[in-house]
Design an enzyme around this catalytic site. Sequence first.
Site, PDB file in Angstrom:
ATOM      1  N   LYS A 199     -52.290 -33.331 -49.977  1.00 24.02           N
ATOM      2  CA  LYS A 199     -52.305 -34.735 -49.508  1.00 24.02           C
ATOM      3  C   LYS A 199     -53.801 -34.779 -49.091  1.00 24.02           C
ATOM      4  CE  LYS A 199     -49.486 -37.723 -47.725  1.00 24.02           C
ATOM      5  NZ  LYS A 199     -48.255 -38.377 -48.295  1.00 24.02           N
ATOM      6  N   VAL A 226     -42.361 -49.319 -47.254  1.00 21.70           N
ATOM      7  CA  VAL A 226     -41.197 -48.895 -47.514  1.00 21.70           C
ATOM      8  C   VAL A 226     -40.025 -49.617 -46.701  1.00 21.70           C
ATOM      9  CG1 VAL A 226     -39.830 -46.710 -47.136  1.00 21.70           C
ATOM     10  CG2 VAL A 226     -42.361 -46.416 -47.945  1.00 21.70           C
TER      11      VAL A 226
HETATM   12  P1  NAD Z   1     -47.209 -48.717 -44.302  1.00 26.49           P
HETATM   13  O1  NAD Z   1     -48.369 -48.719 -43.627  1.00 26.49           O
HETATM   14  O2  NAD Z   1     -46.963 -50.074 -45.233  1.00 26.49           O
HETATM   15  O3  NAD Z   1     -46.230 -49.151 -43.115  1.00 26.49           O
HETATM   16  C1  NAD Z   1     -45.959 -48.623 -42.027  1.00 26.49           C
HETATM   17  C2  NAD Z   1     -45.557 -49.616 -40.888  1.00 26.49           C
HETATM   18  O4  NAD Z   1     -45.168 -48.952 -39.766  1.00 26.49           O
HETATM   19  C3  NAD Z   1     -46.491 -50.786 -40.532  1.00 26.49           C
HETATM   20  O5  NAD Z   1     -45.982 -52.039 -40.815  1.00 26.49           O
HETATM   21  C4  NAD Z   1     -46.842 -50.449 -39.149  1.00 26.49           C
HETATM   22  O6  NAD Z   1     -47.282 -51.424 -38.297  1.00 26.49           O
HETATM   23  C5  NAD Z   1     -45.726 -49.851 -38.529  1.00 26.49           C
HETATM   24  N1  NAD Z   1     -45.811 -49.000 -37.298  1.00 26.49           N
HETATM   25  C6  NAD Z   1     -46.646 -47.993 -37.313  1.00 26.49           C
HETATM   26  N2  NAD Z   1     -46.320 -47.317 -35.988  1.00 26.49           N
HETATM   27  C7  NAD Z   1     -45.193 -48.039 -35.607  1.00 26.49           C
HETATM   28  C8  NAD Z   1     -44.334 -47.546 -34.355  1.00 26.49           C
HETATM   29  N3  NAD Z   1     -44.706 -46.970 -33.604  1.00 26.49           N
HETATM   30  N4  NAD Z   1     -43.116 -48.348 -34.294  1.00 26.49           N
HETATM   31  C9  NAD Z   1     -42.974 -49.380 -35.236  1.00 26.49           C
HETATM   32  N5  NAD Z   1     -43.854 -49.669 -36.402  1.00 26.49           N
HETATM   33  C10 NAD Z   1     -44.883 -48.782 -36.294  1.00 26.49           C
HETATM   34  O7  NAD Z   1     -46.514 -47.406 -44.752  1.00 26.49           O
HETATM   35  P2  NAD Z   1     -45.637 -47.244 -45.828  1.00 26.49           P
HETATM   36  O8  NAD Z   1     -46.116 -47.034 -47.123  1.00 26.49           O
HETATM   37  O9  NAD Z   1     -44.416 -48.186 -45.736  1.00 26.49           O
HETATM   38  O10 NAD Z   1     -44.914 -45.839 -45.287  1.00 26.49           O
HETATM   39  C11 NAD Z   1     -44.121 -45.613 -44.085  1.00 26.49           C
HETATM   40  C12 NAD Z   1     -43.810 -44.107 -43.983  1.00 26.49           C
HETATM   41  O11 NAD Z   1     -43.464 -43.723 -45.096  1.00 26.49           O
HETATM   42  C13 NAD Z   1     -45.103 -43.049 -43.614  1.00 26.49           C
HETATM   43  O12 NAD Z   1     -44.774 -42.205 -42.837  1.00 26.49           O
HETATM   44  C14 NAD Z   1     -45.208 -42.730 -45.087  1.00 26.49           C
HETATM   45  O13 NAD Z   1     -46.230 -41.314 -45.183  1.00 26.49           O
HETATM   46  C15 NAD Z   1     -43.988 -42.437 -45.647  1.00 26.49           C
HETATM   47  N6  NAD Z   1     -43.750 -42.377 -47.232  1.00 26.49           N
HETATM   48  C16 NAD Z   1     -44.306 -43.584 -47.882  1.00 26.49           C
HETATM   49  C17 NAD Z   1     -44.013 -43.832 -49.409  1.00 26.49           C
HETATM   50  C18 NAD Z   1     -44.388 -44.841 -50.130  1.00 26.49           C
HETATM   51  O14 NAD Z   1     -43.978 -44.913 -51.346  1.00 26.49           O
HETATM   52  N7  NAD Z   1     -45.112 -45.725 -49.340  1.00 26.49           N
HETATM   53  C19 NAD Z   1     -43.567 -42.601 -49.867  1.00 26.49           C
HETATM   54  C20 NAD Z   1     -43.012 -41.540 -49.212  1.00 26.49           C
HETATM   55  C21 NAD Z   1     -43.363 -41.426 -47.680  1.00 26.49           C
END
Ligand code: NAD
Length: 367
Positions: A91, A195
């Site tokens: 990562k 997600v």
């Molecule tokens: P992203 O940045 O698109 O979305 C995250 C969202 O969470 C943002 O809208 C942000 O404003 C919000 N946020 C942050 N802190 C918050 C809080 N305390 N309360 C409420 N909302 C909050 O990220 P993503 O790609 O959707 O990923 C989300 C999670 O899933 C991460 O932990 C990431 O590591 C994990 N993940 C993502 C993927 C992927 O395919 N994108 C794959 C596996 C794991």
Amino acid sequence: MELTLQEKVGTYSVFTQVAETEHEQVIFCSDNATGLKAIIAIHNTTLGAAAGGTRMWSYANEADALNDVLRLSRGMTFKNSIAGLNLGGGKAVIIGDARKDKSEAMMRRFGKFVDSLAGKYITAEDVGITTKDIEYMAMHTKHVAGKPEYMGGSGDPSPVTAYGVYMGMKASIKKVYGNDSLENKKIALQGIGNVGKNLLERLVKDGAKVYVSDFYEDKLQEIAKQYPSITVIGLNEIYDLDIDIYAPCALGATINDDTLSRLKCNIIAGGANNQLANEKIHGDLCRDKGILYAPDFLINGGGIINVYYEILDNYNRERALRHCENIYDNTLKIYDLAKQDGSNTQEAAIKMAKERIDMAAKLNAKK
Ligand code: NAD
């Protein structure tokens, strides 16, 4: 409770932390011209090249960034293994505010650093990184996946991640309620990013009653317009609702002493990485409180499954989605294994992931 190596040593030591988390290699990347400050962590390459996305986040300090990347890369080792992929775990994190500090030059410079590892690490998207950024990185390295579709890549992995989370959530509902219908289930969804919003679409379609929170007011207003049936809630309010499922889809460590003393739910199943602040303490607490915890690295593996087919060079979204459906059966298997071993569900999932790594290590030794 047994002390960690870091606690025994007493003073802060990067090497102790790296040793404690059993990392193979950690690379610090710094470039004054572009302002890039990044850390690439390679946890384990027994199953293949270390693969895992890059996160850009405004960490409070460098120790937090290191801690995050070490936890995330270790999680990738288990995620890739349990998903049946021939990929190791790695990562990267870039320190900075993705909305303010990012530039084309910074992303391209980071691509050069990835290239210098000659394929030992393959990067992709994570929080704060878009397919456009991936395109910039790809100008300097072929060891990047999740490229845009017009570049022959698999595009944004989030819809596939969300599909996997949905599979894991349905399996968990089946375990608790006897059938896997989401209809009328009360679900608190934290974070409507890439997600979260893809997951939300499936939950609303299946008739769930969804409560949504996010940092950004503009995102919330937009999503409430799109889905009039949802209820917008406050950032902190999410832990006090009477619900069936808490679905963390933002950042990690939201399952901790404070939230577990407040959460009133039967299931925790979401897409965020490293949801348990402490795997042992909070994994056990979930079990003891009768909350079924769907291990994060098991059910959020859809994104890496998606890029895996791109890495193999025969990308096909349908194939990635079919592969994700294994998450349903694997989730049920883990619940059985945890019951049989008397362990928490996270420990059971790690055990299953480690068995496949041990198998590969034995095969590698016979080469
Ligand atoms: P992203 O940045 O698109 O979305 C995250 C969202 O969470 C943002 O809208 C942000 O404003 C919000 N946020 C942050 N802190 C918050 C809080 N305390 N309360 C409420 N909302 C909050 O990220 P993503 O790609 O959707 O990923 C989300 C999670 O899933 C991460 O932990 C990431 O590591 C994990 N993940 C993502 C993927 C992927 O395919 N994108 C794959 C596996 C794991």
